[in-house]
Design a protein around this motif. Structure first.
Motif, PDB file in Angstrom:
ATOM      1  N   THR A 133       0.833  -1.203   0.000  1.00 35.52           N
ATOM      2  CA  THR A 133       0.000   0.000   0.000  1.00 35.52           C
ATOM      3  C   THR A 133       0.863   1.246   0.000  1.00 35.52           C
ATOM      4  O   THR A 133       2.008   1.222   0.451  1.00 35.52           O
ATOM      5  CB  THR A 133      -0.925   0.020   1.239  1.00 35.52           C
ATOM      6  OG1 THR A 133      -1.508   1.320   1.357  1.00 35.52           O
ATOM      7  CG2 THR A 133      -0.164  -0.295   2.504  1.00 35.52           C
ATOM      8  N   GLN A 134       0.267   2.338  -0.520  1.00 33.76           N
ATOM      9  CA  GLN A 134       0.974   3.616  -0.440  1.00 33.76           C
ATOM     10  C   GLN A 134       0.727   4.263   0.919  1.00 33.76           C
ATOM     11  O   GLN A 134       1.327   5.282   1.236  1.00 33.76           O
ATOM     12  CB  GLN A 134       0.476   4.526  -1.566  1.00 33.76           C
ATOM     13  CG  GLN A 134       1.580   5.291  -2.260  1.00 33.76           C
ATOM     14  CD  GLN A 134       1.031   6.264  -3.292  1.00 33.76           C
ATOM     15  OE1 GLN A 134       0.630   7.387  -2.982  1.00 33.76           O
ATOM     16  NE2 GLN A 134       1.017   5.840  -4.532  1.00 33.76           N
ATOM     17  N   GLY A 135      -0.215   3.689   1.669  1.00 36.24           N
ATOM     18  CA  GLY A 135      -0.427   4.147   3.039  1.00 36.24           C
ATOM     19  C   GLY A 135      -1.124   5.478   3.185  1.00 36.24           C
ATOM     20  O   GLY A 135      -1.152   6.048   4.271  1.00 36.24           O
ATOM     21  N   ARG A 136      -1.696   5.986   2.092  1.00 33.18           N
ATOM     22  CA  ARG A 136      -2.420   7.259   2.200  1.00 33.18           C
ATOM     23  C   ARG A 136      -3.895   6.976   1.951  1.00 33.18           C
ATOM     24  O   ARG A 136      -4.247   6.467   0.886  1.00 33.18           O
ATOM     25  CB  ARG A 136      -1.877   8.260   1.192  1.00 33.18           C
ATOM     26  CG  ARG A 136      -0.408   8.584   1.454  1.00 33.18           C
ATOM     27  CD  ARG A 136       0.252   9.083   0.206  1.00 33.18           C
ATOM     28  NE  ARG A 136      -0.154  10.451  -0.101  1.00 33.18           N
ATOM     29  CZ  ARG A 136      -0.313  10.911  -1.331  1.00 33.18           C
ATOM     30  NH1 ARG A 136      -0.122  10.112  -2.364  1.00 33.18           N
ATOM     31  NH2 ARG A 136      -0.654  12.162  -1.552  1.00 33.18           N
ATOM     32  N   PRO A 137      -4.739   7.317   2.923  1.00 29.36           N
ATOM     33  CA  PRO A 137      -6.155   6.983   2.800  1.00 29.36           C
ATOM     34  C   PRO A 137      -6.732   7.381   1.449  1.00 29.36           C
ATOM     35  O   PRO A 137      -6.452   8.473   0.954  1.00 29.36           O
ATOM     36  CB  PRO A 137      -6.795   7.800   3.924  1.00 29.36           C
ATOM     37  CG  PRO A 137      -5.716   7.933   4.937  1.00 29.36           C
ATOM     38  CD  PRO A 137      -4.441   8.036   4.167  1.00 29.36           C
ATOM     39  N   LEU A 138      -7.525   6.514   0.886  1.00 28.26           N
ATOM     40  CA  LEU A 138      -8.179   6.656  -0.415  1.00 28.26           C
ATOM     41  C   LEU A 138      -7.227   6.582  -1.605  1.00 28.26           C
ATOM     42  O   LEU A 138      -7.616   6.249  -2.706  1.00 28.26           O
ATOM     43  CB  LEU A 138      -8.999   7.948  -0.511  1.00 28.26           C
ATOM     44  CG  LEU A 138     -10.326   7.931   0.239  1.00 28.26           C
ATOM     45  CD1 LEU A 138     -10.877   9.339   0.402  1.00 28.26           C
ATOM     46  CD2 LEU A 138     -11.346   7.074  -0.487  1.00 28.26           C
ATOM     47  N   GLU A 140      -4.466   4.618  -1.628  1.00 28.53           N
ATOM     48  CA  GLU A 140      -3.551   3.561  -1.176  1.00 28.53           C
ATOM     49  C   GLU A 140      -2.882   2.824  -2.315  1.00 28.53           C
ATOM     50  O   GLU A 140      -1.845   2.205  -2.141  1.00 28.53           O
ATOM     51  CB  GLU A 140      -4.298   2.527  -0.327  1.00 28.53           C
ATOM     52  CG  GLU A 140      -4.840   3.028   0.981  1.00 28.53           C
ATOM     53  CD  GLU A 140      -6.253   3.517   0.862  1.00 28.53           C
ATOM     54  OE1 GLU A 140      -6.735   3.677  -0.275  1.00 28.53           O
ATOM     55  OE2 GLU A 140      -6.882   3.753   1.907  1.00 28.53           O
TER      56      GLU A 140
END
Lengths: 466, 231
Positions: A133-138, A140
C-alpha cells in the motif's frame, strides 16, 4: 403496491425513436460495467459491516494482528471509489451513443478497459491484504498500479473523446467529457511522494475534494440532465440552460471551497476566510438542483412514465441536499470545524453525501439502462421502490447514528478534553446502531441488485394500473 | 437568461474561482516552510513519514485530522506521550493495549523504524496549524512546562514523569484521564492506598507495564518512594 413502471426508448419530447429499446448496439458494453459495479457495492457493504463490528465490539489481539482494521478500511473505501467510477463509466458508455447519435468508437477498447480496471482493483485489494500500500487513505493504490490506472483512464477518455468528436456534439456531452478529463488530470496530483506532510494533504485534497465537489459533480449533472430529458421529455434547451447554471455554481463554490480542508493543516490563515465563505455557499447549487428537478416535474405537459427512475432521480437530488449540502454545511465553518474536524461527524457526512449524491445517482442510471439492456419494457415497480426505501432509510439511520457518535466525541474529547478512549467508550452504543442499520443497507442493496437483474416484463394490463 | 449567457456565466464563475484558488495555492507554497518548520524536516523525519505510510498508520489514526477515526489523532502524539511513549506503543501494542477494548495490531516495527517515526511525529507536533486539535492543547503546553520546570522536581517525580506518565496519570495529569473507562493504564492514585503505602518501595514493579530496560534500580527506588508518598 400495484404501481408499474413504463419504460420507453427515446422518451417523450425526444419523441421519435421508439423503434428500439437500446438504439445503439455498442451501448451494451454498459451492461457489464453496471453488473460489476453492483457486485463491488455489495462487497463494499459487507466489508463495512466488519468495520462497524470492529468499532462496536472488542476484537481479540490475535485477529487484529492478522486482519488489522486499517487493511479492511482501505478495502471499504477503494471498493467505493472503484464501483462508483465503473458506474460512471458504464453510464457514460450508455449515454454517449444516444447523445452523439453514433456507435462507440471502439467496443473492444471499452471491454479491455473494464477488464483492466477490475484487474487493477482486484490486484490492489489483494495487495492491501499483504501490506502492499501507499499508506495514504483513499490513495492507497501503490505507484506501479497508479500508472495502470492512468493508462486505463486514458483509454477511456480516448474512446469517449473519439466518439464525441466524430458524432453530434451536445452540451451534456461537453459537460460529461469536461468532467472526465478534469477527473483524470486531478488523479496525477495524488501520485508523487511529498516530503512535507502539509503539502501532501494539500494535494491529496486536489484529488479527493476536487473529485467529489468538482469533477464528479460535472459527471453527475450531465447524467442527471440526460435522464431528465429521457424520462420527462422536457425541452432540451431548458435542461441545458440549467445544466450550465448549476455547474457554474458547483465549480464557483467548489474550487475555492477546497479551502475548508486547509484550516488545520499548517496552511496560511487566509484559507479560514476563503474556505469558510465559499464552502458555506456550496449548498446553493444543490438547492438549485433540487428546485430544478421539482420544476421539471411540474412543467406543463410532463408525464413521468418511469416511476422507478424518477424515484431514484428525486432521491439523489434530496440525498445530495441532505448529505452533502446540509450535513456539509453543518461543520464547514471554521468556528465549528475546529471542534468537529477529524471526528465521526465527518464519517457521518461522508456516508450520507456519498450515498445521496453518487450511489443514488448510479442507481438512477442503473434503473434507466439495465432493464432496457435486458430487453424489459415494463416491469412491476414495487420491489424496486421497496429497495430504494430500505437502503435510503437505512443509510439515513446509519448517518444519524454516526452523527450522534460524532457529537458525543466532539463534546467529550474536544471540548471536555477527555481521552480518546473515554469518548469511544461512550460512543460504542451508537456503533451498534450503525451495525444494525448497516445490515438493512445490505438488505436494500441486495433487493435492488436482485430485482435489477431479474425484473420480468409485466403484462400490459398490469402496467396500466397506477 | 439565454443558453449563451448561461454558458458565459459558467465560464466566468468557474474561472474566477479557479484564479482565486490558484493564487492562494501559490501563497501557500510561499508560507508553508515557515509554518511547518521546513528547516527541521530532516532525512530522518522523511524516513519516519515513509514508515508511517508503509505501516498503514493513517488507516486507523488521523494526522492533522485526516485519515481514519478508529484511533487517536497523531498530530501532537509526541507532545502527548513523548518519544518513549510512542516507541513503547508501536513496539509492543499487545502489551500496552492488553486491557483496552480496542486493540492495535503488532506491525513488526523495528527499533530503527520506531526512532524514525518518533522524529516524524516530533516534527508534526510543531506544525503551526492554529492549535488544532483542541484536546491536545494542554499537552503542548505541558510539554513546554516540562522543559521549563523539570529541573525543580524531586528525583522520584522526575523519573515518574519521564518513565510512567506516557501511560499513567496522576492528579489528573498525564496520558490517561484517570477514569477507569479509559482503560489505557490505571491512574496511579487509584491503587488501594493502605496496601500500597505499606509496601516497600522496591516492590513497586513494572510487572504489567512494558519492560523498561533503561529503568535503573535507582530510578525504580525513586519512583517507589514518590508513589508511596502520594497516598
Amino acid at each position: 403496491m400495484q404501481q408499474t413502471a413504463t419504460v420507453r426508448a427515446g422518451g417523450i419530447g425526444m419523441g421519435v425513436r421508439d423503434e428500439k429499446l437500446v438504439p445503439y448496439a455498442s451501448q451494451r458494453v454498459a451492461y457489464w460495467y453496471f453488473v460489476v459495479a453492483l457486485a463491488l457495492f455489495v462487497l463494499q457493504i459487507v466489508v463495512g459491516l466488519w468495520l462497524a463490528i470492529s468499532y462496536a465490539f472488542t476484537i481479540p489481539q490475535s485477529i487484529v494482528d492478522v486482519l488489522p482494521f486499517g487493511m479492511t478500511r482501505a478495502m471499504h473505501t477503494n471498493l467505493l471509489v472503484l464501483w462508483l467510477l465503473l458506474g460512471f463509466m458504464g453510464g457514460t458508455y450508455y449515454l454517449v451513443p444516444e447523445e452523439a447519435e453514433r456507435e462507440i468508437y471502439s467496443v473492444p477498447i471499452a471491454y479491455i478497459q473494464l477488464v483492466a480496471f477490475v484487474a487493477i482493483g482486484v490486484a490492489a485489494l489483494i495487495g492491501f491484504g499483504f501490506g502492499y500500500t501507499q499508506g495514504r487513505p483513499l490513495l492507497e493504490i501503490p505507484t506501479p498500479l497508479d500508472f495502470l490506472v492512468v493508462a486505463g483512464a486514458l483509454l477511456f477518455l480516448f474512446n469517449v473523446g473519439m466518439t464525441v468528436l466524430k458524432g453530434k456534439k451536445t452540451a451534456i456531452l461537453g459537460m460529461l467529457l469536461g468532467g472526465l478529463v478534469f477527473l483524470a488530470l486531478l488523479y496525477i496530483f495524488g501520485m508523487p511522494f511529498y516530503r512535507n506532510l502539509t503539502i501532501d494533504w494539500f494535494y491529496w485534497w486536489w484529488v479527493v475534494h476536487l473529485w467529489v465537489e468538482g469533477a464528479w459533480e460535472l459527471v453527475t449533472a450531465a447524467i442527471l440532465a440526460f435522464v431528465l430529458i429521457k424520462v420527462t421529455g422536457v425541452n432540451r434547451k431548458v435542461v441545458e440552460k440549467y445544466l450550465y447554471i448549476e455547474t457554474a455554481l458547483f465549480l464557483f463554490t467548489g474550487l475555492a471551497g477546497t479551502g475548508h480542508h486547509y484550516y488545520w493543516i499548517g496552511a496560511p490563515r487566509t484559507w479560514l476566510y476563503v474556505g469558510g465563505i465559499f464552502s458555506a455557499m456550496e449548498v446553493l447549487p444543490i438547492v438549485a438542483m433540487v428546485i430544478d428537478t421539482f420544476r421539471t416535474q411540474r412543467e406543463k405537459g410532463v408525464v413521468i412514465k418511469d416511476k422507478v427512475v424518477w424515484t431514484f432521480a428525486l432521491g439523489t437530488a434530496i440525498g445530495h441536499l441532505v448529505g452533502a449540502g446540509i450535513w456539509g454545511f453543518a461543520h464547514t465553518l471554521p468556528q465549528v470545524n475546529y471542534y468537529t474536524h477529524g471526528s465521526q461527524v465527518t464519517a457521518s457526512h461522508g456516508h450520507l453525501a456519498f450515498f445521496g449524491a453518487y450511489a443514488l445517482l448510479n442507481f438512477t442510471m442503473f434503473w434507466y439502462a439495465l432493464p432496457r439492456l435486458r430487453g424489459v419494457v415494463k416491469f412491476k415497480s414495487s420491489t424496486a421502490i421497496l429497495g430504494f426505501w430500505v437502503m435510503s432509510l437505512a443509510v439515513l439511520g446509519l448517518g444519524v447514528a454516526m452523527g450522534v457518535a460524532g457529537v458525543l466525541q466532539t463534546y467529550i474529547e474536544r471540548i471536555m478534553g477527555q481521552g480518546f478512549m473515554t469518548a469511544q467508550a461512550q460512543m460504542q452504543f451508537w456503533f451498534k446502531v450503525v451495525l444494525f442499520f448497516g445490515v438493512f443497507i445490505l438488505l436494500g442493496v441486495l433487493i435492488s441488485f436482485w430485482h435489477l437483474m431479474t425484473a420480468r416484463q409485466a403484462a400490459e394490463d398490469a402496467a396500466e394500473t397506477p | 437568461m439565454s443558453n449563451r449567457n448561461a454558458f458565459l456565466f459558467f465560464l466566468v464563475g468557474t474561472l474566477a474561482s479557479l484564479v482565486l484558488f490558484l493564487a492562494l495555492t501559490w501563497d501557500t507554497h510561499q508560507q508553508v516552510d515557515a509554518l511547518t518548520n521546513a528547516d527541521k524536516l530532516s532525512d530522518q523525519v522523511v524516513a519516519g513519514k515513509h514508515v508511517f505510510e508503509k505501516k498503514n498508520c493513517n488507516e486507523c489514526h488521523t494526522i492533522l485530522g485526516f485519515g481514519v477515526y478508529y484511533a487517536p489523532d497523531l498530530t501532537r502524539a509526541y507532545a502527548r506521550i513523548g518519544a518513549e511513549g510512542i516507541k513503547t506503543v508501536v513496539l509492543q501494542p499487545e502489551v500496552v493495549f492488553k486491557d483496552s477494548f480496542r486493540k492495535m495490531p503488532n506491525l513488526d516495527v523495528t527499533e530503527q523504524e520506531a526512532d524514525d517515526l518518533v522524529a516524524f511525529l516530533e516534527w508534526t507536533s510543531n506544525i503551526d496549524n492554529h492549535d488544532w486539535p483542541p484536546q491536545d492543547k494542554k499537552f503542548t503546553k505541558s510539554a513546554d512546562q516540562r522543559r521549563l520546570e523539570g529541573a525543580g522536581l524531586s528525583p522520584g517525580a522526575a523519573a515518574f514523569k519521564e518513565y510512567c506518565m506516557s501511560c499513567h496519570s496522576i492528579g489528573g495529569e498525564g496520558a490517561a484521564s484517570g477514569r477507569p473507562s479509559t482503560r489505557w493504564a490505571p491512574s496511579t492514585t487509584r491503587p488501594p492506598s493502605r496496601r500500597t503505602s505499606q509496601l516497600p518501595p522496591q516492590s513497586i514493579r513494572t510487572r504489567r507495564c512494558p519492560p523498561r530496560t533503561d529503568l535503573t534500580e535507582q530510578d525504580r527506588q525513586a519512583i517507589g518512594e514518590f508513589l508511596a508518598k502520594q497516598n
